[in-house]
Design a protein around this motif. Structure first.
Motif, PDB file in Angstrom:
ATOM      1  N   VAL A 163       0.877  -1.166   0.000  1.00 44.45           N
ATOM      2  CA  VAL A 163       0.000   0.000   0.000  1.00 44.45           C
ATOM      3  C   VAL A 163       0.916   1.217   0.000  1.00 44.45           C
ATOM      4  O   VAL A 163       1.806   1.337   0.845  1.00 44.45           O
ATOM      5  N   TYR A 164       0.676   2.156  -0.951  1.00 42.85           N
ATOM      6  CA  TYR A 164       1.622   3.246  -1.184  1.00 42.85           C
ATOM      7  C   TYR A 164       1.241   4.537  -0.462  1.00 42.85           C
ATOM      8  O   TYR A 164       1.379   5.638  -1.001  1.00 42.85           O
ATOM      9  N   THR A 165       0.746   4.363   0.746  1.00 41.86           N
ATOM     10  CA  THR A 165       0.620   5.501   1.647  1.00 41.86           C
ATOM     11  C   THR A 165       2.024   5.869   2.118  1.00 41.86           C
ATOM     12  O   THR A 165       3.012   5.232   1.750  1.00 41.86           O
ATOM     13  N   GLU A 166       2.095   6.896   2.939  1.00 40.01           N
ATOM     14  CA  GLU A 166       3.370   7.163   3.600  1.00 40.01           C
ATOM     15  C   GLU A 166       3.115   7.307   5.085  1.00 40.01           C
ATOM     16  O   GLU A 166       2.403   8.236   5.489  1.00 40.01           O
ATOM     17  N   PRO A 167       3.645   6.362   5.889  1.00 38.74           N
ATOM     18  CA  PRO A 167       4.540   5.270   5.507  1.00 38.74           C
ATOM     19  C   PRO A 167       3.837   4.194   4.673  1.00 38.74           C
ATOM     20  O   PRO A 167       2.617   4.038   4.755  1.00 38.74           O
ATOM     21  N   GLN A 168       4.644   3.479   3.887  1.00 43.27           N
ATOM     22  CA  GLN A 168       4.117   2.387   3.075  1.00 43.27           C
ATOM     23  C   GLN A 168       3.853   1.155   3.930  1.00 43.27           C
ATOM     24  O   GLN A 168       4.394   0.999   5.030  1.00 43.27           O
ATOM     25  N   VAL A 169       3.000   0.285   3.390  1.00 42.38           N
ATOM     26  CA  VAL A 169       2.762  -1.019   3.994  1.00 42.38           C
ATOM     27  C   VAL A 169       3.228  -2.079   3.005  1.00 42.38           C
ATOM     28  O   VAL A 169       2.734  -2.137   1.880  1.00 42.38           O
ATOM     29  N   GLY A 170       4.183  -2.879   3.416  1.00 40.62           N
ATOM     30  CA  GLY A 170       4.657  -3.992   2.599  1.00 40.62           C
ATOM     31  C   GLY A 170       4.275  -5.300   3.270  1.00 40.62           C
ATOM     32  O   GLY A 170       4.581  -5.508   4.452  1.00 40.62           O
ATOM     33  N   ARG A 171       3.593  -6.164   2.525  1.00 35.61           N
ATOM     34  CA  ARG A 171       3.099  -7.418   3.116  1.00 35.61           C
ATOM     35  C   ARG A 171       3.504  -8.602   2.263  1.00 35.61           C
ATOM     36  O   ARG A 171       3.506  -8.530   1.032  1.00 35.61           O
ATOM     37  N   VAL A 172       3.819  -9.712   2.920  1.00 35.06           N
ATOM     38  CA  VAL A 172       4.086 -10.957   2.220  1.00 35.06           C
ATOM     39  C   VAL A 172       3.645 -12.119   3.108  1.00 35.06           C
ATOM     40  O   VAL A 172       3.818 -12.082   4.335  1.00 35.06           O
ATOM     41  N   ARG A 210      10.639 -22.077   9.355  1.00 35.36           N
ATOM     42  CA  ARG A 210      10.479 -21.395   8.076  1.00 35.36           C
ATOM     43  C   ARG A 210       9.717 -20.081   8.256  1.00 35.36           C
ATOM     44  O   ARG A 210       8.853 -19.956   9.125  1.00 35.36           O
ATOM     45  N   ILE A 211      10.053 -19.115   7.426  1.00 31.61           N
ATOM     46  CA  ILE A 211       9.379 -17.822   7.470  1.00 31.61           C
ATOM     47  C   ILE A 211       8.011 -17.968   6.817  1.00 31.61           C
ATOM     48  O   ILE A 211       7.896 -18.432   5.682  1.00 31.61           O
ATOM     49  N   LEU A 212       6.966 -17.557   7.533  1.00 33.77           N
ATOM     50  CA  LEU A 212       5.598 -17.676   7.033  1.00 33.77           C
ATOM     51  C   LEU A 212       5.041 -16.357   6.512  1.00 33.77           C
ATOM     52  O   LEU A 212       4.117 -16.354   5.690  1.00 33.77           O
ATOM     53  N   GLY A 213       5.580 -15.250   6.981  1.00 32.70           N
ATOM     54  CA  GLY A 213       5.051 -13.971   6.530  1.00 32.70           C
ATOM     55  C   GLY A 213       5.729 -12.802   7.215  1.00 32.70           C
ATOM     56  O   GLY A 213       6.470 -12.981   8.191  1.00 32.70           O
ATOM     57  N   ALA A 214       5.462 -11.625   6.672  1.00 33.36           N
ATOM     58  CA  ALA A 214       6.024 -10.411   7.257  1.00 33.36           C
ATOM     59  C   ALA A 214       5.115  -9.232   6.948  1.00 33.36           C
ATOM     60  O   ALA A 214       4.466  -9.184   5.900  1.00 33.36           O
ATOM     61  N   THR A 215       5.077  -8.302   7.878  1.00 31.88           N
ATOM     62  CA  THR A 215       4.386  -7.027   7.698  1.00 31.88           C
ATOM     63  C   THR A 215       5.386  -5.926   7.997  1.00 31.88           C
ATOM     64  O   THR A 215       5.932  -5.862   9.096  1.00 31.88           O
ATOM     65  N   LEU A 216       5.628  -5.086   7.000  1.00 31.57           N
ATOM     66  CA  LEU A 216       6.550  -3.973   7.169  1.00 31.57           C
ATOM     67  C   LEU A 216       5.775  -2.676   6.961  1.00 31.57           C
ATOM     68  O   LEU A 216       5.142  -2.492   5.921  1.00 31.57           O
ATOM     69  N   VAL A 217       5.824  -1.802   7.933  1.00 30.07           N
ATOM     70  CA  VAL A 217       5.175  -0.494   7.819  1.00 30.07           C
ATOM     71  C   VAL A 217       6.248   0.555   8.058  1.00 30.07           C
ATOM     72  O   VAL A 217       6.758   0.684   9.163  1.00 30.07           O
ATOM     73  N   GLY A 218       6.607   1.263   6.995  1.00 29.33           N
ATOM     74  CA  GLY A 218       7.669   2.241   7.120  1.00 29.33           C
ATOM     75  C   GLY A 218       8.062   2.808   5.775  1.00 29.33           C
ATOM     76  O   GLY A 218       7.454   2.508   4.742  1.00 29.33           O
ATOM     77  N   TYR A 219       9.090   3.614   5.788  1.00 29.74           N
ATOM     78  CA  TYR A 219       9.572   4.269   4.580  1.00 29.74           C
ATOM     79  C   TYR A 219      10.045   3.231   3.560  1.00 29.74           C
ATOM     80  O   TYR A 219      10.872   2.379   3.857  1.00 29.74           O
ATOM     81  N   GLU A 220       9.491   3.297   2.326  1.00 29.62           N
ATOM     82  CA  GLU A 220       9.838   2.393   1.229  1.00 29.62           C
ATOM     83  C   GLU A 220       9.728   0.919   1.610  1.00 29.62           C
ATOM     84  O   GLU A 220      10.491   0.069   1.144  1.00 29.62           O
ATOM     85  N   ALA A 221       8.735   0.599   2.420  1.00 31.07           N
ATOM     86  CA  ALA A 221       8.512  -0.799   2.815  1.00 31.07           C
ATOM     87  C   ALA A 221       8.154  -1.679   1.625  1.00 31.07           C
ATOM     88  O   ALA A 221       8.413  -2.875   1.629  1.00 31.07           O
ATOM     89  N   ALA A 222       7.559  -1.084   0.578  1.00 35.91           N
ATOM     90  CA  ALA A 222       7.197  -1.852  -0.610  1.00 35.91           C
ATOM     91  C   ALA A 222       8.428  -2.400  -1.315  1.00 35.91           C
ATOM     92  O   ALA A 222       8.360  -3.454  -1.966  1.00 35.91           O
TER      93      ALA A 222
END
Length: 448
Positions: free
Chosen positions: A339-348, A395-407
């Motif tokens: 999500v390209y708000t600022e801060p961005q939300v990067g999800r996987v 094993r890594i199952l997922g991540a949520t990053l909320v911050g500058y250029e998280a995408a």
């Protein structure tokens, strides 16, 4: 009646490369498109919205630089901003047309519909083919608000045609479209009220994500009205008046509706081909994109796939492989999005709650941005990084990053997950100091 090798209905980011590849391989291909070539991404979504946000976030960052001791006077030329947006959109659109022409795809500028299970008709043209692929996408879904359909409103379809900045804007919807465009308008100088019927923004995400975005929007002077509905709407002399269920009243010169999407299947006459739709109107498909009609496939969000350009494009690659006899499936890759708000939300991958619902035993760790040197130094300390792992396999199952250029940063986690990495491998990685990416091994280190 004309007979060809393949018919593609819709020129989205899956349909265009599929049509071009088939034609380049010597197949006779006809593509039907009722609107602009390139689908939502190029014309109403990714391309214009990110060009729009480039200007909006530049203005927002300039104002927020005061915290760094830089005091800037920001003057926005909204007409110039939007002209640039449209010029980029038009250039990309022309590129799609040139690609199809060069590949030898015949384009019919009309709405295609089934005459029977192997025939598509539109614009006075009827074409029969053993292979038909639906890539018709989705459109804005207007909520059931009395009078809404009788007044002019903004949606992502016409938002980028604006030439004048509204002094006051009301945004309906707290999903990614409403958040991105709403924050963008606010940063360009409009007073924005955002109305969302759920209790928190991006309600499909964790509460913690919403809390960060709510704080960011507060800093941009956006008023949030959460957990409320619109009871009444009036429109007179260019002014919208909304009466909300909490008793408050909002007025504005612009009303942006971003409350959901609906599949573009009404015009297909799917029953004529034996193509079944679900209760929401999406095309039913199996794991390999087959519909309930022989020889008819559907890809992208019209088939209920996640509504992202990169998913539609990967659907094209999947279907290409399937048609060659290879074993691909509709969900055989790790899914990431942003999500390209600022801060961005990067999800996987999964959140902790999602992973538990899938039966995993999990561990989760969170690192606030205020603990990251680069974020402190650059004044981007709003947000957090979170990692979810399988406690049995590591094993890594997922991540949520909320911050500058998280995408951008979330791709590190996506690559680890696609490779089947453990969190230990991430923890052992030596990332460059000082960077935002340096915090990812630090995040994994919290699991030790």
């Amino acid at each position: 009646m004309e007979r060809v090798d393949a018919v593609i209905v819709g020129s989205g980011q899956g349909g265009v490369p599929l049509a071009a590849d088939l034609a380049a391989a010597g197949k006779q291909v006809v593509l039907f498109e009722r609107r602009s070539l390139g689908g939502s991404c190029i014309n109403y979504g990714c391309t214009p919205s990110k060009a729009f946000l480039a200007a909006a976030h530049a203005a927002g960052r300039a104002r927020q630089a005061a915290a760094l001791g830089i005091h800037a006077e920001v003057r926005v030329d909204f007409a110039q901003v939007m002209e640039r947006v449209r010029s980029i959109r038009d250039r990309f659109n022309q590129g799609v047309e040139q690609r199809l022409v060069k590949a030898g795809v015949r384009v019919v500028r009309a709405e295609g519909r089934f005459s029977d299970g192997q025939t598509i008709t539109g614009g006075g043209v009827s074409v029969q083919a053993p292979l038909i692929v639906l890539n018709t996408g989705t459109s804005p879904q207007l909520p059931e608000i009395p009078g809404l359909r009788e007044v002019p409103v903004l949606t992502n379809l016409n938002f980028f045609d604006q030439k004048n900045l509204p002094e006051h804007t009301i945004v309906l919807g707290g999903g990614y479209i409403g958040l991105e465009l709403g924050q963008g308008l606010a940063r360009l100088g409009s007073k924005v009220h955002l109305v969302h019927r759920h209790a928190h923004l991006l309600n499909s995400e964790a509460q913690q994500v919403s809390d960060v975005l709510a704080e960011a929007f507060h800093r941009d002077n956006i008023d949030l009205h959460l957990g409320v509905r619109v009871d009444q709407l009036h429109y007179e002399q260019g002014i919208y008046t909304l009466h909300l269920s909490d008793g408050s009243t909002l007025t504005g010169e612009a009303l942006l509706v971003a409350t959901g999407r609906r599949p573009n299947t009404d015009a297909l006459d799917a029953p004529a081909a034996g193509v079944e739709l679900d209760e929401q109107g999406y095309v039913k498909i199996d794991e390999q994109f087959r519909t309930t009609a022989p020889g008819v496939y559907a890809i992208g969000d019209v088939a209920g796939q996640p509504a992202f350009t990169h998913v539609s494009w990967e659907d094209y690659r999947r279907l290409t492989a399937i048609l060659k006899g290879e074993d691909r499936r509709r969900d055989d890759r790790v899914l990431g999005y942003a999500v390209y708000t600022e801060p961005q939300v990067g999800r996987v991958g999964f959140t902790g709650e999602q992973a538990k619902k899938q039966g995993f035993k999990t561990r989760a760790v969170t690192l606030p941005m205020t603990y990251i040197a680069r974020a402190i130094e650059w004044g981007h300390d709003l947000g957090f990084y979170q990692l979810v792992v399988d406690s049995e396999t590591d094993r890594i199952l997922g991540a949520t990053l909320v911050g500058y250029e998280a995408a951008e940063l979330v791709h590190v986690l996506l690559a680890h997950m696609q490779a089947g990495s453990s969190w230990q491998l991430l923890e052992q990685s030596v990332h460059i100091h000082p960077t935002y990416g340096e915090a990812l091994p630090s995040l994994a280190r919290l699991l030790t």
